[in-house]
Design a protein around this motif. Structure first.
Motif, PDB file in Angstrom:
ATOM      1  N   THR A  95       0.670  -0.690  -0.422  1.00 27.39           N
ATOM      2  CA  THR A  95      -0.020   0.075   0.328  1.00 27.39           C
ATOM      3  C   THR A  95       0.684   0.939   0.351  1.00 27.39           C
ATOM      4  O   THR A  95       2.202   0.921   0.185  1.00 27.39           O
ATOM      5  N   GLN A  96       0.583   2.507  -0.054  1.00 24.07           N
ATOM      6  CA  GLN A  96       1.501   3.552  -0.199  1.00 24.07           C
ATOM      7  C   GLN A  96       0.523   4.869  -0.354  1.00 24.07           C
ATOM      8  O   GLN A  96      -0.580   4.447   0.586  1.00 24.07           O
ATOM      9  N   LYS A  97       1.494   5.576   0.528  1.00 25.22           N
ATOM     10  CA  LYS A  97       0.847   6.594   1.097  1.00 25.22           C
ATOM     11  C   LYS A  97       1.475   7.977   0.434  1.00 25.22           C
ATOM     12  O   LYS A  97       2.649   8.208   0.699  1.00 25.22           O
ATOM     13  N   ASP A 114      -7.549  15.094  -1.411  1.00 27.55           N
ATOM     14  CA  ASP A 114      -8.419  14.575  -0.138  1.00 27.55           C
ATOM     15  C   ASP A 114      -9.378  14.260  -1.075  1.00 27.55           C
ATOM     16  O   ASP A 114      -9.366  12.792  -0.690  1.00 27.55           O
ATOM     17  N   GLN A 118      -7.114   8.120  -3.131  1.00 27.55           N
ATOM     18  CA  GLN A 118      -7.408   6.868  -2.041  1.00 27.55           C
ATOM     19  C   GLN A 118      -6.342   6.165  -1.177  1.00 27.55           C
ATOM     20  O   GLN A 118      -4.920   6.274  -1.419  1.00 27.55           O
ATOM     21  N   THR A 119      -6.447   5.095  -0.690  1.00 29.00           N
ATOM     22  CA  THR A 119      -5.649   4.092   0.390  1.00 29.00           C
ATOM     23  C   THR A 119      -5.645   3.138  -0.897  1.00 29.00           C
ATOM     24  O   THR A 119      -6.590   2.710  -0.585  1.00 29.00           O
ATOM     25  N   PHE A 167      -4.248  -0.533  -2.894  1.00 33.70           N
ATOM     26  CA  PHE A 167      -3.694  -1.912  -2.476  1.00 33.70           C
ATOM     27  C   PHE A 167      -3.023  -2.079  -4.156  1.00 33.70           C
ATOM     28  O   PHE A 167      -3.776  -2.628  -4.738  1.00 33.70           O
ATOM     29  N   ILE A 221      -2.092   6.133  -5.860  1.00 30.60           N
ATOM     30  CA  ILE A 221      -2.558   6.938  -4.744  1.00 30.60           C
ATOM     31  C   ILE A 221      -3.530   7.696  -4.875  1.00 30.60           C
ATOM     32  O   ILE A 221      -4.357   8.401  -4.391  1.00 30.60           O
ATOM     33  N   LYS A 242      -7.272   8.027  -6.895  1.00 27.03           N
ATOM     34  CA  LYS A 242      -8.406   7.539  -7.908  1.00 27.03           C
ATOM     35  C   LYS A 242      -8.431   7.494  -8.954  1.00 27.03           C
ATOM     36  O   LYS A 242      -7.866   7.975  -9.815  1.00 27.03           O
ATOM     37  N   ALA A 285       4.958   9.078  -3.677  1.00 30.55           N
ATOM     38  CA  ALA A 285       4.697   8.317  -2.725  1.00 30.55           C
ATOM     39  C   ALA A 285       5.791   7.415  -1.933  1.00 30.55           C
ATOM     40  O   ALA A 285       7.313   6.637  -2.368  1.00 30.55           O
ATOM     41  N   THR A 321       5.941   4.068  -0.347  1.00 25.74           N
ATOM     42  CA  THR A 321       5.392   2.025  -0.623  1.00 25.74           C
ATOM     43  C   THR A 321       5.650   1.574   1.238  1.00 25.74           C
ATOM     44  O   THR A 321       7.003   1.285   1.279  1.00 25.74           O
TER      45      THR A 321
END
Length: 1007
Positions: A272-274, A309, A313-314, A316, A345, A347, A996, A998
């Motif tokens: 996942t990423q941020k 925001d 998205q978060t 996967f 990240i 959408k 991002a 990871t």
């Protein structure tokens, strides 16, 4: 029996086994030749002795069997090699003779036969292991025999990170090779730069060869790769001629050679990423403060929206890779299948990929004939490509504007470049499907010892379908009345390759070793594309699947186009390698190559190379230096070339244009479309490289130093010409030159090595300067400079200037030095004196910095303690600047009337006051910032439990990793890792997809 590390750890079951067989042939030939020098009495005595059969087993000091060991009867042609289990059988061995056991990476050992029919041998390790066999052009060499600048990274040393392409596996591992990932878009591929900028208008990426077949860096699954070799200098790449001017990356996929029980390897991970950093745009509360204070353009529309925001998205992502291999002594196979689903990240940014592959190797006629066949490829599926306006509009859209109005319709503005980001995301439909199929077959015939004749044929086909639709609720209808817009695009390319090579190796009298390579290569590339669009549809239901329904087609407003082009490349090449006592080396190669892209008198070019090497370690004057393990001096010179991107620049190209009265009617006329240039020829890059390889304390300290100079001549560039005699004012021609100079240092350390704890550390440094020497020639003149890049609207100025005598990558604009009492820019004029920005003149522009890093530093560490392992990779770039286009556009008060702006827009400038509310956007040096950075790029922790009670599981490793963990920089943008390719490096695009961090959890399973 112990697991064989020479098949698994040292990758024996790959290209190296072929090397060992060649070594056996060389050894047998050498001992055959040596008999000429042996005494007649010795020869006679051996013939008269009784002959026996000797069997045995060869192991290393740990007790593991060693396959591929050469066993020779000294001073004779009798020999064999050990099998997969280290066993051997040797017939007709005279009693009283001596057996010589030799293996790459091991100390040779001599054993007296006497009356022994069973001889088991334990070989001791040397410092050059089997894993130091590297790929070179059309072959392989031992590392100690290499005299060019070649870097090699094995699978065990790859960066353990989820990656969409192979380049990131070696990021930071090779001096002089920069791998940049400028964003987190799952559709992005890595940017690879090797030793600076060498061309102005042609491609700057290196040649990628996958098992000898040209391909792309993302056309092979990273899980299928066994080894990556990089040919960095001209002497190594010259044998590839025009394709090797930007370096060559040789990717060797995993293969199974030899007898082995069927096994399955499973690799899987989820991640996942941020987002790493958000630009500090004004919050709703801050924006309303500007409304309350009466700032021009601020407008409160009643909502409270964080648009960034809203688009994030978060994600996967998941990858599953299955690898099956097995085989007998005659036939071996490997089959693999990879499935990857990567979400971004932002959408609706997602890509699904599958990578199937099957490779079969078969030997017959006592191993004189080998057939190597493979089918591989990928299928990539994703929706619409990322619209770079989504992120940009999320930044600047008014935070008080509601997402939809009272009727549920998207809020929109008629202003250009200001669009509702959620409408952009949700009111488009589309799909993109890419299918790539790669097929090749290689047949190798070895009629006599030392000679391999190889025929290789391959075909790669690439097909891309794209469908795109904008609904009736899309901005294109709301603002422009398109009433539904659709387009379809198809692209197809086919690349055919045929090569015939002959390679002969021989060792004479144990002192003279030489090899000869000769070959022919034929390549044909064909490209086709078709495009159509239409709008004004009766319904959204058909999207792009019924293009004829749009009314624009009937009105003659729809578009359509088709394109096809083709080009051929033919080459003849040869190489000779010679070394004396593994002490003095010389190698020479040449490629004679022809391309259909050039004029009649310049279709063929010659690309020579020569290298020399001196193994100083074996000289008598260094015998007493006990700490010295290896020391080799090498030097090389090579010439490579470059083709232009278009295949028809040398020819007359005809276009339809205008009408003429002929035969009683008006007809559409054919007219020349461009200025042909029959003198168009290759760019030629001449490169000199001097290198030193060293090792100390049994290679606990080892490394290399390379210094190089590259001159690219006859640059392909667009020039202005007079009309007449030319039909048009522009022509593509050869003139000018670029010089690259640099140094590369690689240092490998083993600070700790015990039974339980091993720490390996690699540090490498590289520095390069690319300078434009000339932009003109005797026939084609220029002003001595050319501008490149664009700040885009509303500033609309070039960002860079390339100029004779200056380094490539210079930012060029107005130098801001202050602001006046009213908050307007003060710049430095042409004469060096201050002047108001409103009085600017083009001659006031100056060099503001440079977007190419002067130095790269990488530091990689791997630590293993019992069943645990830790990997940490770090890298940095220094001595460069970045044009922060986000701040240039969003940190200025005047843009408040265009939407949201950054918090710092009202900070004091030069410690005085904020910019004036009416200070228009300007490209000034205030926005050219230092870009130096140091990144903790990846941290991976793994655990390999011992499963003695579970016999069917041969190996298990679980791991977790964090990528893009931390960055240390003074740069104020979201990420200092920006584009470093082409003529406009260092530009931080305001449209860029965010960066991002990871987080990954994975498992490797063998059974």
């Amino acid at each position: 029996m112990k697991k064989n590390p020479y098949c698994h750890k040292l990758h024996y079951c790959s290209l190296q086994k072929l090397t060992l067989k060649l070594l056996l042939v060389i050894s047998i030939l050498s001992y055959t030749s040596a008999t000429v020098y042996a005494s007649n009495n010795t020869s006679t005595s051996i013939q008269e002795e009784k002959k026996i059969t000797v069997t045995g087993n060869v192991t290393d000091q740990s007790g593991s069997s060693i396959p591929g060991v050469t066993i020779l009867v000294k001073d004779s042609s009798i020999g064999t090699i050990s099998d997969i289990d280290g066993n051997y059988t040797l017939s007709n061995v005279p009693q009283g003779s001596v057996l010589v056991f030799s293996f790459v990476g091991m100390k040779s050992q001599e054993v007296n036969v006497e009356n022994n029919t069973e001889i088991n041998v334990v070989l001791e390790s040397e410092f050059i292991g089997l894993d130091e066999v590297v790929a070179v052009g059309y072959g392989i060499q031992r590392r100690e025999d290499v005299t060019s600048s070649i870097a090699s990274v094995k699978a065990k040393d790859f960066v353990k990170v989820p990656t969409p392409d192979a380049a990131q596996l070696v990021r930071g591992q090779i001096a002089g090779v920069s791998v940049i990932t400028p964003d987190a878009n799952p559709l992005s591929t890595s940017q690879i730069s090797l030793r600076g900028v060498t061309t102005l208008s042609s491609g700057s990426g290196p040649l990628i060869l996958i098992d000898g077949i040209p391909g792309a860096i993302n056309s092979v699954s990273p899980n299928d790769i066994e080894q990556i070799d990089v040919l960095k200098d001209g002497s190594a790449a010259a044998i590839y001629g025009t394709r090797g001017t930007n370096g060559v990356i040789l990717i060797t996929t995993k293969k199974n050679k030899g007898e082995i029980e069927p096994s399955i390897e499973v690799n899987s991970y989820i991640s996942t990423q941020k987002i790493i950093k958000k630009l500090p745009m004004m919050t709703t509360a801050q924006y309303r403060e500007k409304v309350a204070s009466g700032k021009p353009g601020a407008m409160d529309q009643g909502a409270d929206i964080d648009w960034v925001d809203e688009i994030l998205q978060t994600p996967f992502s998941q990858t599953y890779s299955v690898n099956l291999k097995g085989g007998s002594s005659k036939t071996s196979y490997i089959a693999s299948f990879d499935y990857t689903s990567n979400e971004g990240i932002v959408k609706r940014s997602k890509v699904d990929m599958i990578f199937p592959r099957l490779n079969v190797i078969h030997r017959m006629f006592d191993d004189k004939l080998k057939i190597d066949a493979s089918v591989s490829g990928y299928h990539r599926n994703y929706g619409i490509p990322y619209n770079n306006g989504v992120y940009q509009n999320a930044l600047i859209y008014n935070p008080t504007t509601p997402i939809t109005d009272e009727n549920g319709n998207w809020t929109e503005s008629a202003r250009e470049m200001y669009e509702n980001p959620l409408a952009l995301l949700n009111e488009t439909k589309g799909e993109n499907k890419i299918t790539n199929l790669r097929m090749y077959s290689a047949v190798t015939f070895s009629p006599i010892e030392g000679l391999d004749i190889k025929y290789l044929a391959s075909r790669e086909t690439y097909y891309h379908f794209s469908g795109y639709y904008e609904t009736k609720q899309h901005r294109s209808n709301v603002i422009m009345g398109k009433n539904g817009y659709a387009s379809r695009t198809t692209n197809r390319s086919q690349n055919d390759l045929m090569e015939l090579t002959a390679h002969y190796k021989k060792l004479i009298n144990e002192n003279h070793s030489f090899s000869v390579l000769g070959g022919y290569s034929w390549t044909n590339n064909n490209y086709q594309s078709a495009f159509m669009d239409n709008y004004d549809f009766p319904s959204d239901d058909y999207s792009y699947n019924n293009m004829g329904l749009g009314a624009a087609l009937k009105d003659g407003s729809a578009g359509q186009s088709t394109v096809q082009n083709e080009n051929k490349l033919v080459g003849y090449f040869g190489r000779v390698n010679y070394n004396f006592k593994s002490k003095y080396y010389v190698s020479a190669s040449v490629r004679y190559e022809g391309s259909s892209k050039f004029g009649d008198d310049h279709k063929w070019g010659t690309f020579p190379a020569v290298t020399v090497g001196w193994n100083l370690k074996d000289e008598s004057f260094l015998n007493g230096v006990g700490v010295l393990t290896s020391l080799k001096l090498r030097a090389g010179f090579g010439v490579t070339g470059t083709e232009p991107g278009s295949p028809y620049l040398s020819l007359n190209q005809l276009n339809l244009g205008g009408y003429g009265y002929y035969g009683g009617e008006w007809v559409n006329l054919l007219r020349p479309g461009t200025n042909p240039n029959p003198d168009l020829r290759w760019e030629k890059k001449e490169e000199t490289n001097i290198g030193l390889d060293f090792g100390f304390l049994e290679d606990r300290i080892s490394g290399s130093i390379d210094v190089y100079k590259r001159d690219t001549k006859d640059l392909i560039w667009g020039y202005t010409v007079p009309v007449p005699p030319y039909l048009y004012s522009n022509i593509t021609a050869n003139a000018g030159s670029i010089r690259n100079e640099g140094i590369e240092v690689a240092l490998n350390l083993v600070p700790v090595s015990t039974q339980d704890l091993i720490w390996n550390s690699n540090i490498n440094f590289s520095s390069n300067r690319s300078e434009l020497i000339a932009l003109s020639s005797g026939k084609y003149k220029s002003s001595g400079y050319a501008d490149a890049g664009n700040t885009l609207a509303p500033i609309q100025q070039p960002t860079h200037r390339i100029q004779e005598g200056e380094p490539i990558g210079n930012f060029y604009g107005y130098k801001s030095i202050d602001i006046d009492a009213d908050g307007h820019w003060i710049i430095e004029g042409e004469d060096g004196n201050p002047k108001p920005i409103v009085d600017q003149q083009p001659t006031d522009k100056k060099v503001l910095g440079n977007g190419l890093p002067k130095a790269y530093v990488n530091w990689n560490n791997s630590v293993s303690y019992k069943q645990f392992d830790l990997g940490v990779t770090m890298r940095g770039a220094f001595g460069f600047q970045i044009l922060n286009m986000a701040e240039m556009n969003y940190a200025v008060p005047v843009n408040l009337g265009q939407g949201n702006i950054m918090e710092k827009a009202y900070d004091n400038v030069y410690g005085k006051r904020p910019l004036a509310d009416d200070q228009e956007l300007q490209y000034v040096s205030h926005y050219v910032q230092d870009g130096d950075y140091w990144k903790i790029d990846n941290v991976t922790i793994g655990f390999s439990p011992k499963l003695k009670k579970v016999e069917w599981i041969k190996g298990l490793r679980v791991y977790c990793s964090v990528s893009n963990l931390a960055v240390f920089t003074k740069y104020s943008g979201i990420d200092p890792e920006v584009n470093v390719q082409g003529l406009t490096p260092g530009t931080d695009d305001r449209y860029r997809y965010p960066s991002a961090r990871t987080y990954t959890l994975g498992v490797n399973l063998n059974f």
